[in-house]
Design an enzyme around this catalytic site. Structure first.
Site, PDB file in Angstrom:
ATOM      1  N   LYS A  58     -49.858  31.582 -17.732  1.00  0.00           N
ATOM      2  CA  LYS A  58     -48.779  30.915 -17.380  1.00  0.00           C
ATOM      3  C   LYS A  58     -48.573  30.502 -16.037  1.00  0.00           C
ATOM      4  O   LYS A  58     -47.616  30.151 -15.601  1.00  0.00           O
ATOM      5  CB  LYS A  58     -47.825  31.931 -17.799  1.00  0.00           C
ATOM      6  CG  LYS A  58     -47.073  31.998 -19.250  1.00  0.00           C
ATOM      7  CD  LYS A  58     -45.767  32.148 -19.599  1.00  0.00           C
ATOM      8  CE  LYS A  58     -45.402  32.564 -20.984  1.00  0.00           C
ATOM      9  NZ  LYS A  58     -44.794  33.791 -21.316  1.00  0.00           N
TER      10      LYS A  58
ATOM     11  N   MET B  98     -61.139  21.788 -28.772  1.00  0.00           N
ATOM     12  CA  MET B  98     -60.313  21.188 -27.649  1.00  0.00           C
ATOM     13  C   MET B  98     -60.195  19.691 -27.904  1.00  0.00           C
ATOM     14  O   MET B  98     -60.335  18.809 -27.082  1.00  0.00           O
ATOM     15  CB  MET B  98     -60.793  21.350 -26.328  1.00  0.00           C
ATOM     16  CG  MET B  98     -60.507  22.903 -25.960  1.00  0.00           C
ATOM     17  SD  MET B  98     -61.206  23.151 -24.177  1.00  0.00           S
ATOM     18  CE  MET B  98     -62.926  23.340 -24.304  1.00  0.00           C
TER      19      MET B  98
ATOM     20  N   ASP C 285     -55.149  35.609 -21.389  1.00  0.00           N
ATOM     21  CA  ASP C 285     -54.889  34.254 -21.645  1.00  0.00           C
ATOM     22  C   ASP C 285     -53.886  34.008 -22.666  1.00  0.00           C
ATOM     23  O   ASP C 285     -53.169  34.887 -23.345  1.00  0.00           O
ATOM     24  CB  ASP C 285     -56.164  33.579 -22.194  1.00  0.00           C
ATOM     25  CG  ASP C 285     -57.024  33.296 -20.989  1.00  0.00           C
ATOM     26  OD1 ASP C 285     -56.586  33.410 -19.989  1.00  0.00           O
ATOM     27  OD2 ASP C 285     -58.245  33.300 -21.335  1.00  0.00           O
TER      28      ASP C 285
HETATM   29  N1  SAH Z   1     -63.456  31.148 -26.293  1.00  0.00           N
HETATM   30  C1  SAH Z   1     -62.713  30.517 -27.388  1.00  0.00           C
HETATM   31  C2  SAH Z   1     -62.449  29.127 -27.105  1.00  0.00           C
HETATM   32  C3  SAH Z   1     -61.896  28.425 -26.015  1.00  0.00           C
HETATM   33  S1  SAH Z   1     -61.368  26.768 -25.889  1.00  0.00           S
HETATM   34  C4  SAH Z   1     -63.444  30.985 -28.691  1.00  0.00           C
HETATM   35  O1  SAH Z   1     -64.323  31.469 -28.477  1.00  0.00           O
HETATM   36  O2  SAH Z   1     -62.772  30.742 -29.665  1.00  0.00           O
HETATM   37  C5  SAH Z   1     -59.950  26.665 -26.891  1.00  0.00           C
HETATM   38  C6  SAH Z   1     -60.078  26.011 -28.119  1.00  0.00           C
HETATM   39  O3  SAH Z   1     -60.534  26.691 -29.289  1.00  0.00           O
HETATM   40  C7  SAH Z   1     -58.787  25.369 -28.679  1.00  0.00           C
HETATM   41  O4  SAH Z   1     -58.442  24.213 -28.222  1.00  0.00           O
HETATM   42  C8  SAH Z   1     -59.103  25.168 -30.085  1.00  0.00           C
HETATM   43  O5  SAH Z   1     -60.046  24.068 -30.308  1.00  0.00           O
HETATM   44  C9  SAH Z   1     -60.201  26.647 -30.274  1.00  0.00           C
HETATM   45  N2  SAH Z   1     -59.328  27.741 -30.856  1.00  0.00           N
HETATM   46  C10 SAH Z   1     -59.230  28.911 -30.306  1.00  0.00           C
HETATM   47  N3  SAH Z   1     -58.438  29.568 -31.261  1.00  0.00           N
HETATM   48  C11 SAH Z   1     -58.234  28.835 -32.295  1.00  0.00           C
HETATM   49  C12 SAH Z   1     -57.550  28.893 -33.401  1.00  0.00           C
HETATM   50  N4  SAH Z   1     -56.910  30.220 -33.754  1.00  0.00           N
HETATM   51  N5  SAH Z   1     -57.574  28.149 -34.611  1.00  0.00           N
HETATM   52  C13 SAH Z   1     -57.947  26.926 -34.261  1.00  0.00           C
HETATM   53  N6  SAH Z   1     -58.711  26.624 -33.173  1.00  0.00           N
HETATM   54  C14 SAH Z   1     -58.785  27.619 -32.036  1.00  0.00           C
END
Ligand code: SAH
Length: 250
Positions: free
Chosen positions: A57, A174, A35
């Protein structure tokens, strides 16, 4: 012989936050579908002859892309390969990992899940915010803000979130674009405007940025700072703990 699909959580951004098990499987993979939000340094761990497929992408729409991903996982596994599906954070936290696992099951493909460190917990930690803390928060609720609460696209029960906030912490994923609407709605449901809140962008990476305020003030501060994706927001009294010495990165 048929291969196998392994859904691996890549962690939230710091490449060191993948699990030992996840890293070992990544190093053995024949094919890796990854991803947009995975730490790209992890790709250095792949075998030189491993096939890399960047599914972040794909130009097609989200819905179609997901079907394409499912199809690719199954096709490669049917060729007898070890297929790793590398996803940001944890595969089952807003990662559509469940859909991919169900697609594999329906196609008769073996699959495994290697959980990951979710941004929902790790990103606040790197900003000095524990999602629970004795006598401050005895629960935490993770919710998605991808839909504007004022539209019918949103199926979030904001009254229930306001109740959850009385018990503990809210973690919004998100939700940067809709933050003004979400913050207004949470206050309308009874959460105090002066509740501490923080938005963290690119958490756990060298680009990490934070904007701190209250539920009432945060969205304007986030717009002013130009915070973009990926970012998450934490709402609750635990945010104050960073000012009491938990902000270990500074
Ligand atoms: N499966 C992922 C989440 C996917 S949804 C997990 O468990 O972390 C994607 C969202 O996760 C983004 O829109 C943001 O809100 C959050 N996110 C993921 N990585 C992040 C980061 N490094 N810093 C801040 N928010 C993050």
């Amino acid at each position: 012989m048929t291969g196998k699909v392994v859904l691996v959580g890549a962690g939230p951004g710091d490449a060191g936050l993948i699990t030992v098990k996840g890293l070992k499987i990544l190093q053995q993979a024949d094919v890796v579908l990854y991803d947009r939000l995975i730490p790209l340094a992890l790709l250095d761990e792949l075998r030189a002859d491993a096939e890399r497929i960047d599914v972040g992408k794909m130009p097609t729409k989200h819905r179609v892309a997901q079907e394409d991903i499912n199809r690719l996982l199954i096709e490669h596994a049917r060729q007898g390969k070890l297929v790793v599906r590398l996803k940001g954070g944890d595969p089952f936290v807003f990662g559509r990992g469940g859909e991919e696992a169900l697609a594999c099951h329906a196609a008769g493909i073996r699959f495994e899940v290697v959980p990951g460190v979710s941004s929902a917990i790790a990103v606040p930690a790197y900003a000095g915010v524990p999602v629970t803390h004795r006598q401050v928060a005895s629960a935490f609720t993770v919710f998605t803000g991808h839909a504007d609460p004022n539209t019918t696209d949103s199926d979030i029960d904001y009254a229930a979130l306001a109740s959850a906030a009385r018990l503990g912490t809210l973690v919004l994923l998100m939700g940067v674009n809709n933050l003004p609407h979400i913050a207004a709605r949470l206050q309308a449901e009874g959460i105090a405007g002066d509740t501490p809140a923080i938005c963290i962008e690119w958490g756990t990476t060298p680009q990490q940025r934070t904007v701190e305020g209250t539920l009432a003030t945060l969205s304007a501060l986030v717009i002013e700072a130009g915070i973009g994706t990926p970012a998450l927001t934490v709402i609750g009294a635990v945010v104050n703990l960073r000012g009491m010495g938990l902000d270990w990165l500074t």
